[in-house]
Design an enzyme around this catalytic site. Structure first.
Site, mmCIF file in Angstrom:
data_model
loop_
_atom_site.group_PDB
_atom_site.id
_atom_site.type_symbol
_atom_site.label_atom_id
_atom_site.label_comp_id
_atom_site.label_asym_id
_atom_site.label_seq_id
_atom_site.Cartn_x
_atom_site.Cartn_y
_atom_site.Cartn_z
ATOM 1 N N GLU A 189 1.249 -1.254 0.145
ATOM 2 C CA GLU A 189 0.110 0.055 0.053
ATOM 3 C C GLU A 189 0.271 1.076 -0.257
ATOM 4 O O GLU A 189 1.420 1.458 -0.667
ATOM 5 C CB GLU A 189 -0.455 -0.377 1.062
ATOM 6 C CG GLU A 189 -1.979 -1.145 0.926
ATOM 7 C CD GLU A 189 -3.242 -0.731 1.877
ATOM 8 O OE1 GLU A 189 -3.969 -0.192 1.828
ATOM 9 O OE2 GLU A 189 -3.495 -1.947 2.190
HETATM 10 C C1 HEC Z 1 -3.986 1.677 -1.405
HETATM 11 C C2 HEC Z 1 -5.406 1.983 -1.346
HETATM 12 C C3 HEC Z 1 -5.212 1.583 0.340
HETATM 13 C C4 HEC Z 1 -4.699 3.577 0.902
HETATM 14 C C5 HEC Z 1 -3.046 3.916 0.340
HETATM 15 C C6 HEC Z 1 -4.994 3.242 2.147
HETATM 16 N N1 HEC Z 1 -5.775 2.812 1.889
HETATM 17 FE FE1 HEC Z 1 -7.360 1.922 3.803
HETATM 18 N N2 HEC Z 1 -8.591 0.651 2.652
HETATM 19 C C7 HEC Z 1 -8.132 -0.150 1.599
HETATM 20 C C8 HEC Z 1 -8.583 -1.612 1.313
HETATM 21 C C9 HEC Z 1 -7.744 -2.213 0.250
HETATM 22 C C10 HEC Z 1 -9.564 -1.711 2.966
HETATM 23 C C11 HEC Z 1 -9.437 -3.411 2.948
HETATM 24 C C12 HEC Z 1 -8.494 -3.579 3.876
HETATM 25 C C13 HEC Z 1 -8.574 -5.152 4.230
HETATM 26 O O1 HEC Z 1 -9.667 -5.415 4.168
HETATM 27 O O2 HEC Z 1 -7.348 -6.289 4.547
HETATM 28 C C14 HEC Z 1 -8.750 -0.673 3.356
HETATM 29 C C15 HEC Z 1 -9.629 -0.285 4.746
HETATM 30 C C16 HEC Z 1 -9.158 0.711 5.694
HETATM 31 C C17 HEC Z 1 -10.117 1.155 6.938
HETATM 32 C C18 HEC Z 1 -10.475 -0.163 7.430
HETATM 33 C C19 HEC Z 1 -11.928 0.306 7.294
HETATM 34 C C20 HEC Z 1 -13.006 -0.383 8.277
HETATM 35 O O3 HEC Z 1 -15.180 -1.044 7.488
HETATM 36 O O4 HEC Z 1 -12.941 -1.660 8.504
HETATM 37 C C21 HEC Z 1 -10.043 2.055 7.260
HETATM 38 C C22 HEC Z 1 -10.402 2.771 8.479
HETATM 39 C C23 HEC Z 1 -8.849 2.873 6.824
HETATM 40 N N3 HEC Z 1 -8.440 1.822 5.433
HETATM 41 C C24 HEC Z 1 -8.068 4.172 6.673
HETATM 42 C C25 HEC Z 1 -7.302 3.976 5.512
HETATM 43 C C26 HEC Z 1 -6.472 5.420 6.508
HETATM 44 C C27 HEC Z 1 -6.169 6.302 7.724
HETATM 45 C C28 HEC Z 1 -5.201 5.259 5.498
HETATM 46 C C29 HEC Z 1 -4.226 6.290 5.274
HETATM 47 C C30 HEC Z 1 -3.101 6.142 6.051
HETATM 48 C C31 HEC Z 1 -5.702 4.460 4.550
HETATM 49 N N4 HEC Z 1 -6.855 4.105 4.641
HETATM 50 C C32 HEC Z 1 -5.084 4.336 2.589
HETATM 51 C C33 HEC Z 1 -7.792 0.965 0.999
HETATM 52 C C34 HEC Z 1 -6.343 2.014 1.588
#
Ligand code: HEC
Ligand code: HEC
Length: 353
Positions: free
Chosen positions: A151
């Site tokens: 990521e």
């Molecule tokens: C490359 C794309 C990407 C980036 C950049 C990213 N995310 Fe995400 N995010 C995702 C994905 C895909 C998931 C699901 C991951 C999993 O379930 O394993 C996720 C899951 C989450 C969740 C969980 C939501 C839930 O309903 O449980 C949160 C909160 C979140 N991200 C916050 C952030 C934050 C804060 C950042 C920056 C620091 C960030 N994300 C950066 C793709 C991204």
């Protein structure tokens, strides 16, 4: 005297469904005496989906406007990624409902990720985060995308180093956390978590109806709510005001290598295999894609899935049962889901330090 007929448990619901707009009098055979009872049942049911007042913030990380402002800047800041080009908002894009509209996320170096980006909304009430619940707080979650090699591919040390080199971050951290030397990994994740807790779905037509405005939603959506909480069985998992029980279920989707919650259970325990977190249905994107890996492209495909009841296997949730639904009921259910949509709140992008 004839035999006493057993009263079906959901008699009130049967009346409600056949009455359409809860005009029970149009139902043949509905005794007037049950009218008030069914109205009471309906009111109680609506209560279960009523919005709470205020947003909960943990005692260990209380909300202040300064911390929210800092968290917002960090959320939109691509300095948090190794390439310097990806911020949290790249994937959790406010104009795409805090997601990216893709079946599966695109990660470091444009490599596809195995899961879909969930919207970051209404998470202040959540208990476990990620599709498999492996983060037990938003603070703990925030580290994961930053440090995941596929990521943002950073280390927290490097994040801190980079932020310390940006002069204008120092006062923001000072105002949010007090004192000098406030630019720490812990404070980065605390500010990100606090900002995300402020992202809450606005009032939707459903909310106005649930609090007594009969004209807020149409008769079709009211029938849809009856289906959702009745024979379609959706509310068994999509419960509470967020329409999620925040729990994990195998709903019998096409399975690949991803065991979901099952990855954390011993191999002999089948129950959590292919189980993923129930997503909230508030502000659902009507154009999809849906599910943890975006495997269902349309709402019709989602409804087809539930009607069939999912693939039979040991881990399939016992709440998944096939049922019948005609074309009108399908439209009613979709009409109901649409009433969970609120006006998107205007969001001003932060000025990055
Ligand atoms: C490359 C794309 C990407 C980036 C950049 C990213 N995310 Fe995400 N995010 C995702 C994905 C895909 C998931 C699901 C991951 C999993 O379930 O394993 C996720 C899951 C989450 C969740 C969980 C939501 C839930 O309903 O449980 C949160 C909160 C979140 N991200 C916050 C952030 C934050 C804060 C950042 C920056 C620091 C960030 N994300 C950066 C793709 C991204
Ligand atoms: C056994 C619990 C359960 C029941 C019953 C259930 N759901 Fe779900 N629902 C889930 C889970 C878990 C997911 C995510 C599954 C995944 O991605 O692997 C989900 C996903 C969805 C999604 C996709 C949301 C998104 O953001 O991708 C929609 C829409 C949905 N459900 C609607 C319904 C409707 C309508 C019903 C009733 C016909 C229903 N659900 C019944 C647990 C349930």
């Amino acid at each position: 005297m004839g035999p006493i007929l057993p009263v079906p448990v959901l008699v009130a619901w049967a009346i409600v469904v056949c009455g359409g707009a809860y005009a029970v009098t149009t139902c043949s055979g509905a005794a007037t005496a049950t009218v008030s009872a069914s109205q009471q049942d309906l009111d109680a049911l609506k209560q279960r989906f009523r919005r709470p007042e205020g947003v909960p913030h943990p005692k260990a990380n209380p909300m202040t406007p300064e911390k929210v402002a800092l968290g917002k800047a960090l959320f939109f800041d691509p300095r948090l990624s190794r390439s310097g080009s990806v911020s949290c908002a790249t994937c959790h894009n406010p104009s795409l409902g805090w997601s990216d509209g893709l079946p599966q996320a695109v990660g470091f170096g444009m490599a596809p990720l195995p899961r879909r980006t969930p919207p970051v909304r209404n998470l202040a009430w959540g208990a476990a985060f990620q599709w498999d619940g492996r983060a037990d707080s938003l603070e703990a979650q925030a580290r994961m995308p930053i440090t995941a090699p596929d990521e943002m591919n950073m280390s927290m040390d490097l994040v801190v180093e980079r932020l310390q080199a940006v002069q204008d971050y120092a006062p923001l951290f000072r105002d949010a956390f007090g004192g000098e030397g406030a630019i720490t990994a812990r404070n980065v994740t605390m500010a990100l978590a606090t900002f995300q807790r402020t992202l809450v779905s606005g009032e939707a037509p459903f909310d106005r109806w649930a609090s007594g405005d009969e004209s807020a939603i149409g008769a079709d959506a009211k029938r849809g709510f009856a289906l959702f909480t009745g024979k379609a069985g959706c509310a068994a998992c999509h419960s509470t005001w967020r329409f999620t029980d925040d729990s994990f279920h195998d709903i019998g989707l096409k399975a690949g290598d991803d065991l979901g919650r099952g990855k954390f259970a011993p191999p002999s325990v089948t129950a959590m295999r292919y189980a993923f977190k129930t997503p909230s249905l508030r502000d659902l994107r009507m154009q999809g894609p849906y599910m943890h890996d975006g495997q269902l492209g349309s709402l019709n495909a989602v409804l087809d899935h539930y009607v069939k009841g999912g693939e039979t296997r040991a881990s399939l949730s016992f709440e998944m049962k096939p049922f019948e639904m005609d074309e009108r009921e399908r439209r009613d259910l979709v009409a109901f889901l649409k009433t969970l949509k609120s006006e998107p709140a205007a969001i001003t992008l932060p000025q990055l330090p």
